[in-house]
Enzyme design. Structure first.
Site, PDB file in Angstrom:
ATOM      1  N   SER A  10     -32.391 -58.466 -85.989  1.00  0.00           N
ATOM      2  CA  SER A  10     -32.275 -57.694 -84.755  1.00  0.00           C
ATOM      3  C   SER A  10     -30.807 -57.483 -84.413  1.00  0.00           C
ATOM      4  CB  SER A  10     -32.973 -58.427 -83.607  1.00  0.00           C
ATOM      5  OG  SER A  10     -32.267 -59.634 -83.302  1.00  0.00           O
TER       6      SER A  10
ATOM      7  N   ASP B 109     -33.955 -54.506 -87.369  1.00  0.00           N
ATOM      8  CA  ASP B 109     -35.129 -54.458 -86.505  1.00  0.00           C
ATOM      9  C   ASP B 109     -34.725 -53.918 -85.129  1.00  0.00           C
ATOM     10  OD1 ASP B 109     -37.763 -54.912 -85.719  1.00  0.00           O
ATOM     11  OD2 ASP B 109     -37.373 -56.992 -85.113  1.00  0.00           O
TER      12      ASP B 109
ATOM     13  N   ASP C 180     -35.408 -47.314 -83.003  1.00  0.00           N
ATOM     14  CA  ASP C 180     -36.457 -47.402 -81.993  1.00  0.00           C
ATOM     15  C   ASP C 180     -36.114 -46.503 -80.812  1.00  0.00           C
ATOM     16  OD1 ASP C 180     -38.385 -48.004 -80.175  1.00  0.00           O
ATOM     17  OD2 ASP C 180     -37.969 -50.156 -80.066  1.00  0.00           O
TER      18      ASP C 180
ATOM     19  N   GLU D 250     -40.614 -45.383 -84.413  1.00  0.00           N
ATOM     20  CA  GLU D 250     -41.651 -45.977 -83.566  1.00  0.00           C
ATOM     21  C   GLU D 250     -42.178 -44.955 -82.572  1.00  0.00           C
ATOM     22  OE1 GLU D 250     -42.560 -49.778 -80.582  1.00  0.00           O
ATOM     23  OE2 GLU D 250     -40.883 -49.848 -81.991  1.00  0.00           O
TER      24      GLU D 250
ATOM     25  N   SER E  22     -41.772 -64.777 -83.522  1.00  0.00           N
ATOM     26  CA  SER E  22     -42.008 -65.899 -82.612  1.00  0.00           C
ATOM     27  C   SER E  22     -42.600 -67.119 -83.310  1.00  0.00           C
ATOM     28  CB  SER E  22     -42.918 -65.462 -81.457  1.00  0.00           C
ATOM     29  OG  SER E  22     -42.284 -64.501 -80.640  1.00  0.00           O
TER      30      SER E  22
END
Length: 334
Positions: free
Chosen positions: A56, A94, A116, A146, A280
């Protein structure tokens, strides 16, 4: 300019095609530190699975972009050293939030990037995505776009509400933007609290939350509109309750943490969904390992002791996902 191929990396094009045709999904594991990277590469290499190393914007800043390049190159060599002669490893951005960030990642050796623009108006999303695609494709880097908005929080990505992908938009978006894969929203969510208690039911035997099902009807409509097109699911951690229980037992405070049931992810993996993002679960496994080890051994102060235990928990979790959920073991091109 760093060519990702000189680092031994690959883009997603061929692995996605095989995954769609073969009815399995490629694991996309986020990493922030050395222990996560070691666990990902060891698990995927031993199981002969293609793998996507996701970074990310926040993780890129945390790890340092220059170090990331060499960590990715080192990951390829590490995979070879443990018996994976021809690893298929992607270094993927990401949730890139700007053309400039995506360009910088392409220039520094990423083999895949996500732009994104899902929070933007539809036409602006297409325009931004197309701009990234044109630059990335000039360097044979693949691009993920996306449509739809996921709820939850993950690094810089946050939304209070979700908006399902509209199947009627996917053909136009994919055609005009030129993306190689499309992340959609069908009920997954970012973070360890993917659903509020009022969205769930409770298992009368265990008292645990049972989340609502994914919108497989929307996925089916998207598959009809874009047959064979690579689809991506974000926010797909299952939030294993055993990890949550360990964290809470040893001083943590994660009440009502709930994720996506693995049986639903198995179902998605057999469709056009060829990339499933998991972040996560890794964080939870790492935290559980650290908390339990330090609680049981208060005399420890060597990070290798508790980080090593955390690494082992993550490796076991990654192997479980590869074999039992995604079905990507023994799927290398060789």
């Amino acid at each position: 300019m760093v060519d990702y191929k000189t680092l031994g990396l690959v883009n997603t094009r061929d692995m996605f095609k095989r995954a769609v045709n073969g009815g399995y999904a490629i694991p996309a594991f986020n990493f922030n530190n050395l222990e996560q990277l070691q666990a990902i590469i060891k698990a995927s290499s031993e199981l002969k699975s293609p793998v996507i190393l996701q970074v990310s914007k926040g993780a890129r800043n945390y790890a340092n972009p220059i170090l990331l390049r060499y960590m990715a190159q080192g990951a390829v060599e590490y995979a070879k050293s443990i018996g994976c002669a021809h690893p298929e490893i992607v270094l993927h951005l990401d949730h890139g939030d700007s053309f400039e960030l995506c360009k910088d990642c392409v220039d520094l050796g990423f083999s895949s990037v996500m732009i994104d623009g899902s929070a933007l108006p539809y036409e602006e999303n297409i325009a931004l995505t197309k701009k990234v695609v044109e630059y990335a494709h000039a360097h044979d880097v693949t691009v993920e776009g996306e449509l739809g908005v996921l709820a939850g929080v993950e690094d810089e990505v946050a939304s209070e509400v979700s908006h399902y992908t509209k199947p009627e938009e996917v053909i136009d978006f994919a055609t005009r933007s030129g993306v190689d894969s499309l992340a959609i929203s069908i009920g997954t969510s970012h973070g360890a609290y993917k659903f509020k208690p009022e969205q769930c039911t409770r298992d009368p035997k265990t008292g645990r939350l049972v989340p609502p099902p994914l919108a497989f009807d929307i996925l089916a409509e998207i598959e009809k509109k874009l047959p064979g097109f690579p689809i991506v699911l974000h926010g797909s951690s299952s939030v294993p309750q055993e990890e949550v229980d360990i964290i809470n037992k040893f001083g943590g405070n994660l009440p009502d943490a709930v994720g996506i049931p693995e049986e639903q992810l198995r179902q998605a993996s057999k469709s056009a969904v060829c990339k499933i993002n998991i972040d996560s679960d890794s964080r939870l496994a790492f935290t559980a390992g650290v908390r339990q080890t330090l609680a049981e051994h208060p005399e420890y102060f060597d990070p290798r002791k508790f980080c090593g235990a955390a690494r082992d928990r993550m490796e076991a979790m990654y192997k479980h996902k590869i074999i039992d959920v995604l079905g990507s073991d023994n799927k290398l091109a060789e």
